[in-house]
Scaffold this motif. Sequence first.
Motif, PDB file in Angstrom:
ATOM      1  N   ARG A  77       0.811  -1.315   0.071  1.00 42.74           N
ATOM      2  CA  ARG A  77       0.154   0.188  -0.155  1.00 42.74           C
ATOM      3  C   ARG A  77       0.817   1.328  -0.172  1.00 42.74           C
ATOM      4  NH1 ARG A  77      -4.965   1.263   0.144  1.00 42.74           N
ATOM      5  NH2 ARG A  77      -4.712   2.908   1.932  1.00 42.74           N
ATOM      6  N   SER A 101      -5.886  -3.030  -6.737  1.00 42.07           N
ATOM      7  CA  SER A 101      -6.284  -1.789  -6.753  1.00 42.07           C
ATOM      8  C   SER A 101      -4.863  -1.045  -6.333  1.00 42.07           C
ATOM      9  CB  SER A 101      -7.522  -1.170  -6.171  1.00 42.07           C
ATOM     10  OG  SER A 101      -7.270  -1.305  -4.869  1.00 42.07           O
ATOM     11  N   MET A 158      -3.173   2.996  -5.197  1.00 40.60           N
ATOM     12  CA  MET A 158      -3.279   4.296  -4.923  1.00 40.60           C
ATOM     13  C   MET A 158      -2.713   5.182  -6.149  1.00 40.60           C
ATOM     14  SD  MET A 158      -4.656   4.494  -2.124  1.00 40.60           S
ATOM     15  CE  MET A 158      -4.371   6.145  -1.194  1.00 40.60           C
ATOM     16  N   GLU A 192      -7.312   3.658  -6.118  1.00 40.50           N
ATOM     17  CA  GLU A 192      -7.787   4.399  -4.962  1.00 40.50           C
ATOM     18  C   GLU A 192      -7.290   5.885  -4.847  1.00 40.50           C
ATOM     19  OE1 GLU A 192      -6.187   2.074  -1.658  1.00 40.50           O
ATOM     20  OE2 GLU A 192      -6.632   0.044  -2.956  1.00 40.50           O
ATOM     21  N   CYS A 241     -13.090   3.042  -8.965  1.00 37.48           N
ATOM     22  CA  CYS A 241     -12.551   3.713  -8.227  1.00 37.48           C
ATOM     23  C   CYS A 241     -12.869   2.929  -7.005  1.00 37.48           C
ATOM     24  CB  CYS A 241     -13.067   5.132  -7.735  1.00 37.48           C
ATOM     25  SG  CYS A 241     -12.242   5.926  -6.408  1.00 37.48           S
ATOM     26  N   ASP A 242     -12.047   2.216  -6.377  1.00 43.76           N
ATOM     27  CA  ASP A 242     -12.013   1.234  -5.226  1.00 43.76           C
ATOM     28  C   ASP A 242     -12.155   1.556  -3.874  1.00 43.76           C
ATOM     29  OD1 ASP A 242     -12.177  -1.841  -4.542  1.00 43.76           O
ATOM     30  OD2 ASP A 242     -10.135  -1.376  -3.655  1.00 43.76           O
ATOM     31  N   ALA A 243     -11.657   2.680  -3.582  1.00 42.62           N
ATOM     32  CA  ALA A 243     -11.617   3.352  -2.060  1.00 42.62           C
ATOM     33  C   ALA A 243     -10.896   4.671  -2.234  1.00 42.62           C
ATOM     34  CB  ALA A 243     -10.977   2.415  -1.245  1.00 42.62           C
ATOM     35  N   CYS A 276     -17.814   5.134  -5.819  1.00 43.67           N
ATOM     36  CA  CYS A 276     -17.108   4.481  -4.709  1.00 43.67           C
ATOM     37  C   CYS A 276     -17.890   4.696  -3.472  1.00 43.67           C
ATOM     38  CB  CYS A 276     -15.766   5.359  -4.758  1.00 43.67           C
ATOM     39  SG  CYS A 276     -14.590   4.730  -3.523  1.00 43.67           S
TER      40      CYS A 276
END
Length: 181
Positions: free
Chosen positions: A12, A41, A43, A69, A96-98, A131
């Motif tokens: 991450r 996914s 960032m 993200e 857009c996952d998060a 999202c």
Amino acid sequence: GDHRDLHSFPTRRSPISLAGVVAAPRSWATLEKPARPFKLSVMLWTLRPKYTAEQGIDLVAGAGYDGFELVDEDRKWTPADVKRIRARMAQLGIVCDAMSGIDTGFAEPGASHELADELTARMSQGEHLGCRRIILLSGKRDDTIPREKQHAICIENLQRAADAAAKQKFVLLLEIGRAHV
């Protein structure tokens, strides 16, 4: 630096390396994603400042990821930008996952109302992008507060945040930093 190829899985907090890639060819949108039992996914900040958010979305999709993200990249987008980006997301088959971008940490004393207000605003922004997952950060541990009290603060703040998220059918993802709670 942290150099990885497009087939390795970054953590991450590790920027992915896209050495040699200038821009994602439009033909990447037609590539089929490999079958796997989980979704990937990344960032988008890992691609800044070299690429715009839209170029980053193309690169992420071209690398075979299922989603991206956001931290706060979308806050400067106009409604026309969101509409265009949503259309591109649909074309690429990417989501857009998060989203993070909430300044108040859930470990902060007396912050339950502020956290809920920021969360409510962020969920509104998330809806515009389709999202429904929001990342909450713990924030810094307060060494002047006994650990049991800090734990109780976390629970109080997270209960209020969970109530706000449940009303809007959002999922909260918790990220606890090493130097935090």
